[in-house]
Design an enzyme around this catalytic site. Structure first.
Site, PDB file in Angstrom:
ATOM      1  N   LYS A  13     -13.038   0.075   6.903  1.00  0.00           N
ATOM      2  CA  LYS A  13     -13.773  -0.663   5.859  1.00  0.00           C
ATOM      3  C   LYS A  13     -14.822  -1.581   6.464  1.00  0.00           C
ATOM      4  CE  LYS A  13     -10.606   1.252   3.644  1.00  0.00           C
ATOM      5  NZ  LYS A  13      -9.542   1.263   2.717  1.00  0.00           N
TER       6      LYS A  13
ATOM      7  N   ASP B 109      -0.565  -5.865   9.138  1.00  0.00           N
ATOM      8  CA  ASP B 109      -1.521  -4.779   8.900  1.00  0.00           C
ATOM      9  C   ASP B 109      -2.850  -5.415   8.491  1.00  0.00           C
ATOM     10  OD1 ASP B 109      -2.881  -2.489   8.290  1.00  0.00           O
ATOM     11  OD2 ASP B 109      -1.664  -1.937   6.553  1.00  0.00           O
TER      12      ASP B 109
ATOM     13  N   TRP C 135       0.858  -1.182   0.000  1.00  0.00           N
ATOM     14  CA  TRP C 135       0.000   0.000   0.000  1.00  0.00           C
ATOM     15  C   TRP C 135       0.895   1.234   0.000  1.00  0.00           C
ATOM     16  CZ3 TRP C 135      -2.059   2.691   4.851  1.00  0.00           C
ATOM     17  CH2 TRP C 135      -3.010   3.652   4.507  1.00  0.00           C
TER      18      TRP C 135
HETATM   19  C1  LIG Z   1      -3.469  -1.846   3.726  1.00  0.00           C
HETATM   20  C2  LIG Z   1      -4.055  -0.697   4.469  1.00  0.00           C
HETATM   21  N1  LIG Z   1      -3.617  -0.431   5.700  1.00  0.00           N
HETATM   22  C3  LIG Z   1      -4.109   0.579   6.426  1.00  0.00           C
HETATM   23  C4  LIG Z   1      -5.094   1.402   5.925  1.00  0.00           C
HETATM   24  C5  LIG Z   1      -5.522   2.546   6.799  1.00  0.00           C
HETATM   25  O1  LIG Z   1      -6.828   2.703   6.985  1.00  0.00           O
HETATM   26  P1  LIG Z   1      -7.462   3.896   7.795  1.00  0.00           P
HETATM   27  O2  LIG Z   1      -8.311   4.637   6.819  1.00  0.00           O
HETATM   28  O3  LIG Z   1      -8.251   3.245   8.871  1.00  0.00           O
HETATM   29  O4  LIG Z   1      -6.392   4.770   8.354  1.00  0.00           O
HETATM   30  C6  LIG Z   1      -5.584   1.168   4.634  1.00  0.00           C
HETATM   31  C7  LIG Z   1      -6.611   2.032   4.049  1.00  0.00           C
HETATM   32  O5  LIG Z   1      -6.871   2.056   2.884  1.00  0.00           O
HETATM   33  C8  LIG Z   1      -5.056   0.084   3.893  1.00  0.00           C
HETATM   34  O6  LIG Z   1      -5.483  -0.204   2.662  1.00  0.00           O
END
Ligand SMILES: Cc1ncc(COP(=O)(O)O)c(C=O)c1O
Length: 396
Positions: free
Chosen positions: A246, A211, A130
């Site tokens: 999500k 994660d 990501w």
């Molecule tokens: C792989 C991954 N980790 C962490 C997050 C972080 O999400 P948040 O919006 O809760 O900060 C995302 C959000 O898209 C993600 O895709």
């Protein structure tokens, strides 16, 4: 003073959303942003969340500060959701969980704690990972290194290459793993592969940093935790960053949690005190609203069922879209087999298109995706699916 700061280009994904909003084509489709949408193209407030908000309004009598780790009830419920009932690391009192501002907050706080323990520690991330992992974790001072993961040719994980690299890395290094629904590829580790990673981490003294931003979007709420529960049962130290953006649809409320598995209870107490000192120096305490809703939902059997049933429908909708997209693409042409899309999990897949093809889709068909041809499958609707697949085939 600030005249020294140059103008930065727009974030590629947010830039896409802006261009999409300005597009007047009624056929436009946004496959860029990683946000769940229903078949009407709307990111819904989940029914259990809406019900919990009513309870919350009645229950909340003060806006005084919350405890620095967030609500104890929410932390206990999140720990159970993530680790399951009776997990040995929890039973031996080695796990500490705090609420964080979203998954991003969890990742950053974890990186800061790692820095306190070992300045500039090496953290290995998948290629690709990501995009926001890099600034979030790197700017805390960690040394980011990469292990091979997704093979664009075969549209699958190059597990042999991944393992080969992980075998070479020094004891005490950290390895960032996606619990499920790998972002950006959608290619997830099988149980057998998680078992091999656990063996390797155990044998070579590597510290897993998991994660989990999509629990419940892959195979199911329990199934998606297979890897992290396994690692936490076998290794002395594991870090788990959790996002509720999500799976509870709480994006803007910034709801997340961070769990550390420590080697023993004394280290857990010391580590927790350090965690709270890290968060005090960053933002004092986490946002309350999203965590309060999760607390209410997870402490009500009825709301938990409403929530997990809706999550199941969301997961099944994405899986159904994947299958239908493959059918449609494979019916319209024979030069490429798109079946891999149906084998992947979560919101994302790489279509395997060139930047020129991606731009043609945007300019000629108002179909938006990142230049890497990563699509957010949940951005599709049944109505637009054939339009999207014919457009993709026309640019091949
Ligand atoms: C792989 C991954 N980790 C962490 C997050 C972080 O999400 P948040 O919006 O809760 O900060 C995302 C959000 O898209 C993600 O895709």
């Amino acid at each position: 003073m600030f005249e020294t700061l140059p103008l930065l280009p727009a974030d590629p994904i947010l830039g896409l959303s802006i261009a999409y909003a300005k597009d007047t084509n009624p056929l436009k489709v946004d496959l860029g942003v990683g946000v769940y949408k229903n078949d009407a193209g709307v990111t819904p407030i989940m029914a259990a969340v809406a019900a919990a908000e009513k309870v919350r309004i009645q229950q909340e009598t003060s806006k005084a500060y919350t405890p620095p780790a967030g609500y104890p009830g929410a932390n206990e419920a999140c720990t159970k959701l993530v680790f399951g009932a009776g997990h040995p690391a929890v039973e031996t009192n080695r796990v500490r969980t705090i609420q964080t501002p979203g998954g991003c907050g969890a990742l950053r706080v974890a990186a800061e704690l790692i820095q306190r323990a070992k300045r500039g520690a090496s953290l290995w991330v998948s290629t690709p990972t990501w995009a926001n992992h890099i600034p979030l974790l790197g700017s805390a001072g960690l040394t980011l290194k990469e292990y091979p993961y997704y093979d664009y040719e075969t549209h699958s994980i190059n597990f042999a290459a991944m393992l080969e690299t992980l075998k070479q890395i020094p004891r005490g290094d950290l390895v960032l793993l996606h619990a499920c629904c790998h972002n950006p590829s959608g290619a997830d580790l099988s149980r057998e592969q998680w078992n091999q990673i656990a063996d390797l981490c155990e044998a070579n003294g590597l510290i897993p940093f998991v994660d989990m931003a999509y629990q419940g979007f892959g195979e199911g709420l329990e199934e998606d935790t297979y890897g992290l529960r396994l690692l936490s049962s076998r290794l002395p130290e594991v870090i788990i960053a959790i996002s509720f953006s999500k799976n509870f649809g709480l994006y803007r409320e910034r709801a997340g949690a961070l769990s550390f598995v420590f080697a023993n209870e004394a280290q857990a107490n010391a580590g927790n005190s350090q965690l709270l000192s890290v968060t005090r120096a960053l933002y004092s305490m986490p946002p309350a609203h999203g965590a309060a809703l999760i607390d209410i939902i997870l402490h009500s059997d009825e709301l938990t069922k409403v929530w997990s049933d809706e999550l199941t429908l969301m997961r099944e909708r994405i899986a159904g879209l994947r299958v239908n997209l493959v059918k449609s693409l494979n019916q319209l042409q024979t030069q490429r087999d798109f079946s891999f899309i149906a084998n992947e999990r979560g919101m994302f897949s790489f279509l395997g298109l060139s930047v020129e093809q991606v731009h043609k889709l945007k300019n000629d068909y108002s179909i938006y995706m990142t230049d890497t041809s990563r699509i957010s499958v949940a951005g599709l609707t049944a109505e637009k699916l054939d339009y999207v697949s014919s457009a993709i085939v026309s640019v091949l």
